[in-house]
Design a protein around this motif. Structure first.
Motif, PDB file in Angstrom:
ATOM      1  N   LEU A 126      -7.946  12.824  -7.221  1.00 53.22           N
ATOM      2  CA  LEU A 126      -6.906  13.615  -6.573  1.00 53.22           C
ATOM      3  C   LEU A 126      -6.495  14.830  -7.386  1.00 53.22           C
ATOM      4  CD1 LEU A 126      -4.570  10.902  -5.022  1.00 53.22           C
ATOM      5  CD2 LEU A 126      -6.718  11.863  -4.169  1.00 53.22           C
ATOM      6  N   LYS A 127      -6.486  14.709  -8.710  1.00 55.48           N
ATOM      7  CA  LYS A 127      -5.990  15.824  -9.519  1.00 55.48           C
ATOM      8  C   LYS A 127      -6.988  16.970  -9.608  1.00 55.48           C
ATOM      9  CE  LYS A 127      -7.462  14.044 -14.057  1.00 55.48           C
ATOM     10  NZ  LYS A 127      -6.980  13.653 -15.404  1.00 55.48           N
ATOM     11  N   THR A 128      -8.261  16.741  -9.255  1.00 54.23           N
ATOM     12  CA  THR A 128      -9.263  17.808  -9.332  1.00 54.23           C
ATOM     13  C   THR A 128      -9.801  18.211  -7.961  1.00 54.23           C
ATOM     14  OG1 THR A 128     -11.044  16.185  -9.676  1.00 54.23           O
ATOM     15  CG2 THR A 128      -9.993  17.130 -11.646  1.00 54.23           C
ATOM     16  N   THR A 129      -9.240  17.670  -6.908  1.00 49.25           N
ATOM     17  CA  THR A 129      -9.752  17.957  -5.579  1.00 49.25           C
ATOM     18  C   THR A 129      -9.128  19.214  -4.982  1.00 49.25           C
ATOM     19  OG1 THR A 129     -10.245  15.631  -5.216  1.00 49.25           O
ATOM     20  CG2 THR A 129     -10.106  16.966  -3.263  1.00 49.25           C
ATOM     21  N   GLY A 130      -8.129  19.778  -5.619  1.00 46.30           N
ATOM     22  CA  GLY A 130      -7.542  21.012  -5.130  1.00 46.30           C
ATOM     23  C   GLY A 130      -6.892  20.839  -3.778  1.00 46.30           C
ATOM     24  N   THR A 131      -7.036  21.858  -2.911  1.00 43.24           N
ATOM     25  CA  THR A 131      -6.355  21.809  -1.620  1.00 43.24           C
ATOM     26  C   THR A 131      -6.885  20.701  -0.724  1.00 43.24           C
ATOM     27  OG1 THR A 131      -7.894  23.480  -0.777  1.00 43.24           O
ATOM     28  CG2 THR A 131      -5.812  24.271  -1.672  1.00 43.24           C
ATOM     29  N   GLY A 132      -8.085  20.184  -1.003  1.00 40.70           N
ATOM     30  CA  GLY A 132      -8.650  19.118  -0.185  1.00 40.70           C
ATOM     31  C   GLY A 132      -7.869  17.820  -0.236  1.00 40.70           C
ATOM     32  N   ALA A 133      -6.998  17.665  -1.237  1.00 41.86           N
ATOM     33  CA  ALA A 133      -6.186  16.450  -1.347  1.00 41.86           C
ATOM     34  C   ALA A 133      -4.696  16.763  -1.305  1.00 41.86           C
ATOM     35  CB  ALA A 133      -6.518  15.703  -2.637  1.00 41.86           C
ATOM     36  N   LYS A 134      -4.339  17.929  -0.821  1.00 42.06           N
ATOM     37  CA  LYS A 134      -2.929  18.330  -0.837  1.00 42.06           C
ATOM     38  C   LYS A 134      -2.052  17.337  -0.080  1.00 42.06           C
ATOM     39  CE  LYS A 134       0.262  22.111   0.203  1.00 42.06           C
ATOM     40  NZ  LYS A 134       1.304  21.201   0.704  1.00 42.06           N
ATOM     41  N   HIS A 135      -2.516  16.867   1.071  1.00 39.28           N
ATOM     42  CA  HIS A 135      -1.694  15.947   1.863  1.00 39.28           C
ATOM     43  C   HIS A 135      -1.378  14.671   1.102  1.00 39.28           C
ATOM     44  CE1 HIS A 135      -5.808  14.712   2.466  1.00 39.28           C
ATOM     45  NE2 HIS A 135      -5.484  13.662   3.200  1.00 39.28           N
ATOM     46  N   LEU A 136      -2.289  14.238   0.237  1.00 40.70           N
ATOM     47  CA  LEU A 136      -2.050  13.013  -0.532  1.00 40.70           C
ATOM     48  C   LEU A 136      -1.048  13.259  -1.655  1.00 40.70           C
ATOM     49  CD1 LEU A 136      -5.694  11.647  -0.675  1.00 40.70           C
ATOM     50  CD2 LEU A 136      -3.907  11.186   1.006  1.00 40.70           C
ATOM     51  N   ARG A 137      -1.147  14.422  -2.279  1.00 45.22           N
ATOM     52  CA  ARG A 137      -0.145  14.758  -3.294  1.00 45.22           C
ATOM     53  C   ARG A 137       1.224  14.965  -2.647  1.00 45.22           C
ATOM     54  NH1 ARG A 137      -4.723  17.592  -5.214  1.00 45.22           N
ATOM     55  NH2 ARG A 137      -4.010  19.533  -4.239  1.00 45.22           N
ATOM     56  N   ASP A 138       1.235  15.546  -1.453  1.00 42.67           N
ATOM     57  CA  ASP A 138       2.495  15.722  -0.731  1.00 42.67           C
ATOM     58  C   ASP A 138       3.178  14.383  -0.474  1.00 42.67           C
ATOM     59  OD1 ASP A 138       2.197  18.486  -0.556  1.00 42.67           O
ATOM     60  OD2 ASP A 138       1.216  18.402   1.397  1.00 42.67           O
ATOM     61  N   LEU A 139       2.380  13.341  -0.314  1.00 43.98           N
ATOM     62  CA  LEU A 139       2.909  12.021   0.020  1.00 43.98           C
ATOM     63  C   LEU A 139       3.061  11.121  -1.199  1.00 43.98           C
ATOM     64  CD1 LEU A 139       0.873  11.473   3.304  1.00 43.98           C
ATOM     65  CD2 LEU A 139       3.338  11.903   3.111  1.00 43.98           C
ATOM     66  N   GLY A 140       2.894  11.688  -2.375  1.00 42.35           N
ATOM     67  CA  GLY A 140       3.127  10.918  -3.593  1.00 42.35           C
ATOM     68  C   GLY A 140       2.159   9.784  -3.814  1.00 42.35           C
ATOM     69  N   VAL A 141       0.935   9.931  -3.281  1.00 46.96           N
ATOM     70  CA  VAL A 141      -0.065   8.872  -3.429  1.00 46.96           C
ATOM     71  C   VAL A 141      -0.588   8.854  -4.865  1.00 46.96           C
ATOM     72  CG1 VAL A 141      -2.314   8.048  -2.641  1.00 46.96           C
ATOM     73  CG2 VAL A 141      -0.705   9.041  -1.005  1.00 46.96           C
ATOM     74  N   LYS A 142      -0.672   7.682  -5.453  1.00 48.45           N
ATOM     75  CA  LYS A 142      -1.221   7.535  -6.800  1.00 48.45           C
ATOM     76  C   LYS A 142      -2.743   7.461  -6.741  1.00 48.45           C
ATOM     77  CE  LYS A 142       1.502   3.979  -7.397  1.00 48.45           C
ATOM     78  NZ  LYS A 142       2.201   2.786  -7.952  1.00 48.45           N
ATOM     79  N   ASP A 143      -3.390   8.036  -7.761  1.00 48.40           N
ATOM     80  CA  ASP A 143      -4.855   8.080  -7.793  1.00 48.40           C
ATOM     81  C   ASP A 143      -5.397   6.836  -8.474  1.00 48.40           C
ATOM     82  OD1 ASP A 143      -7.481   8.749  -7.776  1.00 48.40           O
ATOM     83  OD2 ASP A 143      -7.250  10.668  -8.815  1.00 48.40           O
TER      84      ASP A 143
END
Length: 364
Positions: free
Chosen positions: A231-248
Motif C-alpha cells: 500500500l505504501k508504494t502503490t501511489g494513487t492506485g491504493a488511495k481508497h485504501l489509505r483513505d479508509l485507514g486500511v493496514k497493510d
C-alpha cells in the motif's frame, strides 16, 4: 492552435529524467500562462489546449472531471478504462473514438497522427517502459505536435522515478492549471475534504478494529499467482485504501511491489505466510460483486491451499480497484470499499452524485 503557441522549457538530463528549467522564454514567445510539474518542469501555453492525449485512466479522469472530455483523444489500454463508472455523473465517453496507445508496445507514430495540443503523460514512463523510445523521440513529438506534462503517480516502485511524486490531488491541481479550470478543481478538492476526509473518516472504526489487507493483481477468474501491491508504494492506485485507514498486511514482510523491472509474482503459499485479514484483488472491475464472488471467491474456497487463508474462510475477499485511479473513481471506490470492509459503519450512497455531475458540467 498553432504549434508554436506552445513553449517547451526543459532540458534532458544525463540521468535520463527530463528536468525542468524555468524562465527560458523569449520576448516573442512569452506564454499566457505556465505550469510547472516534475519531471518536465515549466511548460508555457499561449492558449488553453483543446485536444489532449493521455495513457493512464487516472489522468483521463482528471481531464473529464475538469470538463475536458470532448478533447480526449487517446488512452493507453481501453479494457482498463472503465467508462461505465462515469454514467453516475452524467458523462458518456465513446471509447471507440479514442486511439489506444498500447498495441504490443507504444508507437511514436500515433502521437503524430493524433496531433494533440498536449500530451498528459510522464515522458519517462514511455522511455523506461516501452522498447524503442529515446529522449530524442520525446523532443521530436514536442516539436511537431505539443508538449508533454505529467508524472507517473500510480505506483512508487520504479527506480528510474527519482523525482517528486505527487498525490492524486496535487497532480489534479496541476492538470487543472493546464486546462485553466482551477474553479472546478477547487470544487472537487472541497468535496473530497468533506466526503473522504470528513464524513467517511469520521465514521471509521477505531484503528485497532481495522483489518490488515493484502492488495494483489490477478486478472484470471481462477488465479494461482498474484502480483503484490504494497500500500505504501502503490501511489494513487491504493488511495481508497489509505483513505479508509486500511493496514497493510505485507508491511514488514519480504514482499516487493510490482515495477517496470520487478515482475515477481507470489503464490498461495506465500500469501498464506502473510495470512491477511482481507484480500483485495485488482483486475476484476468489469465484474459485479456477485460475479466476482461466483468466480474468483468460489475458486479460492475450493482450492486446497487458498481455502486455508483466513480471509477466504471469513468471506473477506473483495475486488481491489483499478490499477489506475482518478478523482472520480476514488469517490466510488471509497464508497464501495467502505461498505465491503466496514458494513456496520457504512451503507447506501455515501456521497452526492449530482453534486459531482454539476461540478463536471460547470454548474457548481
Amino acid at each position: 492552435m498553432q504549434r508554436r503557441d506552445f513553449v517547451k522549457a526543459g532540458t534532458v538530463a544525463a540521468t535520463g529524467a527530463l528536468a525542468g528549467c524555468g524562465g527560458l522564454f523569449s520576448d516573442s514567445d512569452e506564454p499566457e500562462y505556465t505550469v510547472n510539474m516534475a519531471p518536465v518542469g515549466e511548460v508555457g501555453f499561449q492558449s488553453v489546449p483543446e485536444s489532449w492525449t493521455t495513457y493512464t485512466p487516472g489522468y483521463a479522469e482528471m481531464g473529464i472531471a475538469l470538463g475536458q472530455a470532448d478533447g480526449l483523444k487517446s488512452i493507453g489500454f481501453k479494457p482498463r478504462f472503465y467508462t461505465d463508472w462515469y454514467t453516475d455523473f452524467g458523462v458518456d465517453i465513446d471509447k471507440g473514438s479514442l486511439t489506444q496507445l498500447y498495441e504490443s508496445g507504444v508507437g511514436k507514430e500515433q502521437f503524430y497522427s493524433i496531433d494533440a495540443d498536449v500530451q498528459i503523460i510522464d515522458p519517462n514512463w514511455l522511455i523506461n517502459n516501452f522498447k524503442g523510445w529515446e529522449e530524442s523521440d520525446i523532443d521530436n513529438i514536442v516539436e511537431e505536435t505539443g508538449p508533454f506534462i505529467g508524472n507517473a503517480i500510480f505506483r512508487q516502485t520504479d527506480k528510474w522515478h527519482d523525482y517528486k511524486y505527487y498525490s492524486m490531488y496535487e497532480a489534479f491541481e496541476k492538470i487543472s492549471q493546464v486546462f485553466q479550470q482551477q474553479d472546478r478543481y477547487d470544487a472537487f478538492s472541497t468535496m473530497h475534504e468533506e466526503y473522504v476526509r470528513g464524513s467517511v473518516a469520521d465514521n471509521l472504526p477505531p484503528e485497532s478494529e481495522r483489518p490488515a489487507a493484502m492488495l494483489v493483481y490477478a486478472a484470471s477468474n481462477e488465479p494461482t499467482e498474484f502480483a503484490p501491491y504494497p500500500l505504501k508504494t502503490t501511489g494513487t492506485g491504493a488511495k481508497h485504501l489509505r483513505d479508509l485507514g486500511v493496514k497493510d498486511a505485507v508491511e514488514g514482510n519480504d514482499v516487493e511491489g510490482l515495477s517496470s523491472t520487478n515482475r515477481t509474482k507470489i503464490d498461495f503459499e506465500t500469501m498464506l505466510e502473510v495470512d491477511p485479514d482481507v484480500i483485495l484483488i485488482k483486475g476484476h472491475e468489469t465484474q459485479s460483486a456477485q460475479e466476482f464472488s461466483d468466480t474468483v471467491v468460489t475458486y479460492l474456497q475450493n482450492d486446497d491451499v487458498a481455502s486455508e487463508l483466513t480471509a477466504v474462510q471469513n468471506g473477506r475477499v473483495y475486488r481491489g480497484g483499478p490499477v489506475y485511479q482518478g478523482p472520480l473513481s476514488n469517490f466510488l471506490l471509497v464508497e464501495r470499499t467502505a461498505k465491503d470492509l466496514y458494513p456496520d459503519s457504512f451503507s447506501g450512497e455515501l456521497f452526492d452524485r449530482q453534486r459531482v455531475a454539476d461540478i463536471i458540467s460547470g454548474n457548481n
